[in-house]
Design a protein around this motif. Structure first.
Motif, PDB file in Angstrom:
ATOM      1  N   LYS A 178     -47.165  27.812 -22.393  1.00  0.00           N
ATOM      2  CA  LYS A 178     -47.646  27.255 -21.137  1.00  0.00           C
ATOM      3  C   LYS A 178     -46.482  27.037 -20.186  1.00  0.00           C
ATOM      4  O   LYS A 178     -45.358  26.739 -20.612  1.00  0.00           O
ATOM      5  CB  LYS A 178     -48.350  25.900 -21.367  1.00  0.00           C
ATOM      6  N   SER A 179     -46.770  27.148 -18.901  1.00  0.00           N
ATOM      7  CA  SER A 179     -45.744  26.904 -17.891  1.00  0.00           C
ATOM      8  C   SER A 179     -45.314  25.437 -17.901  1.00  0.00           C
ATOM      9  O   SER A 179     -46.132  24.530 -18.132  1.00  0.00           O
ATOM     10  CB  SER A 179     -46.290  27.266 -16.508  1.00  0.00           C
ATOM     11  N   LEU A 180     -44.045  25.221 -17.622  1.00  0.00           N
ATOM     12  CA  LEU A 180     -43.562  23.851 -17.448  1.00  0.00           C
ATOM     13  C   LEU A 180     -44.342  23.156 -16.341  1.00  0.00           C
ATOM     14  O   LEU A 180     -44.578  21.942 -16.406  1.00  0.00           O
ATOM     15  CB  LEU A 180     -42.063  23.885 -17.122  1.00  0.00           C
ATOM     16  N   ALA A 181     -44.785  23.913 -15.345  1.00  0.00           N
ATOM     17  CA  ALA A 181     -45.585  23.343 -14.253  1.00  0.00           C
ATOM     18  C   ALA A 181     -46.877  22.739 -14.778  1.00  0.00           C
ATOM     19  O   ALA A 181     -47.339  21.699 -14.291  1.00  0.00           O
ATOM     20  CB  ALA A 181     -45.882  24.417 -13.209  1.00  0.00           C
ATOM     21  N   ASP A 182     -47.496  23.373 -15.783  1.00  0.00           N
ATOM     22  CA  ASP A 182     -48.718  22.827 -16.374  1.00  0.00           C
ATOM     23  C   ASP A 182     -48.435  21.522 -17.101  1.00  0.00           C
ATOM     24  O   ASP A 182     -49.187  20.546 -16.982  1.00  0.00           O
ATOM     25  CB  ASP A 182     -49.327  23.834 -17.361  1.00  0.00           C
ATOM     26  N   TRP A 183     -47.339  21.504 -17.867  1.00  0.00           N
ATOM     27  CA  TRP A 183     -46.994  20.279 -18.594  1.00  0.00           C
ATOM     28  C   TRP A 183     -46.685  19.138 -17.636  1.00  0.00           C
ATOM     29  O   TRP A 183     -47.039  17.979 -17.889  1.00  0.00           O
ATOM     30  CB  TRP A 183     -45.784  20.531 -19.500  1.00  0.00           C
ATOM     31  N   GLN A 184     -46.030  19.454 -16.532  1.00  0.00           N
ATOM     32  CA  GLN A 184     -45.628  18.409 -15.592  1.00  0.00           C
ATOM     33  C   GLN A 184     -46.821  17.764 -14.891  1.00  0.00           C
ATOM     34  O   GLN A 184     -46.688  16.681 -14.320  1.00  0.00           O
ATOM     35  CB  GLN A 184     -44.655  18.994 -14.564  1.00  0.00           C
ATOM     36  N   GLN A 185     -47.975  18.399 -14.929  1.00  0.00           N
ATOM     37  CA  GLN A 185     -49.171  17.822 -14.312  1.00  0.00           C
ATOM     38  C   GLN A 185     -49.853  16.793 -15.213  1.00  0.00           C
ATOM     39  O   GLN A 185     -50.732  16.060 -14.765  1.00  0.00           O
ATOM     40  CB  GLN A 185     -50.157  18.939 -13.965  1.00  0.00           C
ATOM     41  N   ILE A 186     -49.442  16.746 -16.482  1.00  0.00           N
ATOM     42  CA  ILE A 186     -50.035  15.785 -17.416  1.00  0.00           C
ATOM     43  C   ILE A 186     -49.318  14.447 -17.255  1.00  0.00           C
ATOM     44  O   ILE A 186     -48.099  14.375 -17.411  1.00  0.00           O
ATOM     45  CB  ILE A 186     -49.919  16.279 -18.870  1.00  0.00           C
ATOM     46  N   PRO A 187     -50.022  13.374 -16.923  1.00  0.00           N
ATOM     47  CA  PRO A 187     -49.336  12.092 -16.706  1.00  0.00           C
ATOM     48  C   PRO A 187     -48.722  11.542 -17.976  1.00  0.00           C
ATOM     49  O   PRO A 187     -49.230  11.758 -19.081  1.00  0.00           O
ATOM     50  CB  PRO A 187     -50.461  11.175 -16.192  1.00  0.00           C
ATOM     51  N   GLY A 188     -47.612  10.855 -17.804  1.00  0.00           N
ATOM     52  CA  GLY A 188     -46.947  10.232 -18.936  1.00  0.00           C
ATOM     53  C   GLY A 188     -47.347   8.780 -19.088  1.00  0.00           C
ATOM     54  O   GLY A 188     -48.161   8.250 -18.322  1.00  0.00           O
ATOM     55  N   VAL A 189     -46.772   8.126 -20.096  1.00  0.00           N
ATOM     56  CA  VAL A 189     -47.033   6.707 -20.365  1.00  0.00           C
ATOM     57  C   VAL A 189     -45.787   5.916 -19.982  1.00  0.00           C
ATOM     58  O   VAL A 189     -44.702   6.158 -20.524  1.00  0.00           O
ATOM     59  CB  VAL A 189     -47.366   6.479 -21.854  1.00  0.00           C
ATOM     60  N   PRO A 190     -45.891   4.984 -19.023  1.00  0.00           N
ATOM     61  CA  PRO A 190     -44.703   4.229 -18.611  1.00  0.00           C
ATOM     62  C   PRO A 190     -44.193   3.319 -19.723  1.00  0.00           C
ATOM     63  O   PRO A 190     -44.965   2.854 -20.572  1.00  0.00           O
ATOM     64  CB  PRO A 190     -45.208   3.416 -17.421  1.00  0.00           C
ATOM     65  N   LEU A 191     -42.896   3.078 -19.714  1.00  0.00           N
ATOM     66  CA  LEU A 191     -42.310   2.152 -20.676  1.00  0.00           C
ATOM     67  C   LEU A 191     -42.719   0.726 -20.324  1.00  0.00           C
ATOM     68  O   LEU A 191     -42.924  -0.111 -21.199  1.00  0.00           O
ATOM     69  CB  LEU A 191     -40.787   2.295 -20.653  1.00  0.00           C
ATOM     70  N   PHE A 192     -42.826   0.448 -19.048  1.00  0.00           N
ATOM     71  CA  PHE A 192     -43.404  -0.806 -18.544  1.00  0.00           C
ATOM     72  C   PHE A 192     -43.912  -0.506 -17.151  1.00  0.00           C
ATOM     73  O   PHE A 192     -43.425   0.421 -16.488  1.00  0.00           O
ATOM     74  CB  PHE A 192     -42.393  -1.957 -18.529  1.00  0.00           C
ATOM     75  N   ASP A 193     -44.893  -1.260 -16.682  1.00  0.00           N
ATOM     76  CA  ASP A 193     -45.434  -0.957 -15.360  1.00  0.00           C
ATOM     77  C   ASP A 193     -44.732  -1.785 -14.290  1.00  0.00           C
ATOM     78  O   ASP A 193     -44.010  -2.738 -14.575  1.00  0.00           O
ATOM     79  CB  ASP A 193     -46.950  -1.155 -15.308  1.00  0.00           C
ATOM     80  N   ALA A 194     -44.938  -1.380 -13.056  1.00  0.00           N
ATOM     81  CA  ALA A 194     -44.260  -2.030 -11.941  1.00  0.00           C
ATOM     82  C   ALA A 194     -44.592  -3.514 -11.863  1.00  0.00           C
ATOM     83  O   ALA A 194     -43.748  -4.337 -11.509  1.00  0.00           O
ATOM     84  CB  ALA A 194     -44.624  -1.328 -10.638  1.00  0.00           C
ATOM     85  N   ALA A 195     -45.831  -3.861 -12.219  1.00  0.00           N
ATOM     86  CA  ALA A 195     -46.251  -5.263 -12.135  1.00  0.00           C
ATOM     87  C   ALA A 195     -45.504  -6.128 -13.135  1.00  0.00           C
ATOM     88  O   ALA A 195     -45.378  -7.337 -12.945  1.00  0.00           O
ATOM     89  CB  ALA A 195     -47.758  -5.367 -12.367  1.00  0.00           C
ATOM     90  N   ASN A 196     -45.010  -5.512 -14.208  1.00  0.00           N
ATOM     91  CA  ASN A 196     -44.289  -6.266 -15.229  1.00  0.00           C
ATOM     92  C   ASN A 196     -42.794  -5.987 -15.138  1.00  0.00           C
ATOM     93  O   ASN A 196     -42.120  -5.744 -16.141  1.00  0.00           O
ATOM     94  CB  ASN A 196     -44.811  -5.893 -16.624  1.00  0.00           C
ATOM     95  N   SER A 197     -42.277  -6.006 -13.926  1.00  0.00           N
ATOM     96  CA  SER A 197     -40.843  -5.830 -13.720  1.00  0.00           C
ATOM     97  C   SER A 197     -40.453  -6.479 -12.397  1.00  0.00           C
ATOM     98  O   SER A 197     -41.290  -6.678 -11.513  1.00  0.00           O
ATOM     99  CB  SER A 197     -40.468  -4.343 -13.706  1.00  0.00           C
ATOM    100  N   VAL A 198     -39.183  -6.823 -12.282  1.00  0.00           N
ATOM    101  CA  VAL A 198     -38.619  -7.333 -11.030  1.00  0.00           C
ATOM    102  C   VAL A 198     -37.682  -6.246 -10.522  1.00  0.00           C
ATOM    103  O   VAL A 198     -36.766  -5.821 -11.235  1.00  0.00           O
ATOM    104  CB  VAL A 198     -37.848  -8.645 -11.265  1.00  0.00           C
ATOM    105  N   ARG A 199     -37.911  -5.786  -9.278  1.00  0.00           N
ATOM    106  CA  ARG A 199     -37.196  -4.606  -8.793  1.00  0.00           C
ATOM    107  C   ARG A 199     -36.448  -4.905  -7.497  1.00  0.00           C
ATOM    108  O   ARG A 199     -37.045  -5.356  -6.524  1.00  0.00           O
ATOM    109  CB  ARG A 199     -38.190  -3.454  -8.572  1.00  0.00           C
TER     110      ARG A 199
END
Length: 310
Positions: A178-199
């Protein structure tokens, strides 16, 4: 895998090079009893302490630091490995009762932490080695033509001289079909979400930022950056490796090889830095709109507000 909700949220600090974000991270880590975790793609390399402006031994002694200078320049570190290494660092921080303070200038690394990475399968080492050898033997332009025949979408996205990404696209399509482009369209799982961080996003007037970056490179030269480049040259590494593309490496290697003067190298490195700052600022404007901005010119006067915010 997300961070447990009963732990203090990690503190993320981004900003352009030479903006003062490392000093802010140190002050915050001392205040909260934290550990500083690197999010700079070049500060991971062992041989580049001076040229990547890694924290000094004295700064490292003030609070714990993680993911600095632990990868050899002969290796090609990736965002995927970074996320895995941060996950390990967070687990260790939790066990030690330390609050993580993640600091760096690599926007992609923060994006990987907050949004996750596409689940691209691991590549067979034999396939990876094959395409790296092909790159050395045939060159980027010829591999780009082969990629165009096998994966038009990725070939259209990549410059014909972008060896590292061309090799990556070829090894992925060979491994997975499969093309890397196809893989890149699959969403990943964040290590932590924005709501649970101070940025925090550290900002500075462009003219002042350039002046600070220029002065910092002059200090690098005075501190032995040329010797660092000389040691790197002795390793005879592939010039396409990420460490070999660190700002200042190419012009200083030209000095080591007798092809340029130290003055010309300094001018070239400073120009590279200004271009990099522009790319970092463009990234932050597009991807870090919701981050709390901190003006480096007023850092000392707003420390109390920052500590209250965290």
């Amino acid at each position: 895998m997300s961070e447990p909700q009963d732990t203090p949220p990690p503190i993320l600090i981004a900003g352009p090079t030479a903006s003062g974000k490392s000093a802010l991270a140190l002050a915050i880590a001392e205040h909260v009893g934290g550990v500083i975790i690197n999010a700079d793609s070049m500060q991971v390399y062992r041989e580049l302490r001076i040229l990547t402006a890694r924290p000094s031994p004295e700064e490292e002694a003030r609070v714990p630091h993680a993911l600095y200078g632990f990868i050899p320049a002969s290796d090609a570190y990736s965002a995927g490995r970074f996320v895995a290494d941060v996950a390990d660092a967070l687990a260790k921080a939790r066990k030690a009762g330390q609050r993580p303070v993640i600091v760096g200038g690599t926007g992609l690394y923060f994006k990987a932490l907050l949004e996750g990475l596409s689940p691209i399968p691991s590549i067979d080492p034999a396939i990876r080695e094959h395409w790296r050898a092909e790159a050395e033997r045939r060159g980027a332009a010829e591999l780009h033509r082969e990629l165009a025949a096998r994966d038009t979408r990725m070939a259209d996205r990549l410059a014909p001289n972008d060896t590292q990404r061309i090799v990556r696209a070829l090894e992925v399509i060979e491994q997975t079909g499969k093309s890397l482009a196809d893989w890149q369209q699959i969403p990943g799982v964040p290590l932590f979400d924005a709501a649970n961080s101070v940025r925090f996003l550290v900002t500075l007037d462009r003219e002042d930022l350039h002046a600070r970056a220029d002065a910092r490179f002059d200090r690098m030269i005075a501190s032995g950056a040329l010797n660092e480049a000389r040691d790197l040259e002795a390793l005879q590494l592939n010039p396409d490796l990420p460490a070999m593309r660190a700002i200042g490496v190419r012009p200083l290697l030209e000095v080591v090889r007798g092809q340029s003067s130290i003055e010309a190298a300094a001018d070239a490195a400073k120009a590279e830095t200004r271009q990099y700052i522009k790319r970092q600022e463009t990234w932050s404007r597009r991807n870090m709109i919701s981050w709390k901005q901190v003006n480096a010119q007023h850092m000392e006067s707003i420390d109390r507000d920052i500590f209250a915010f965290i």
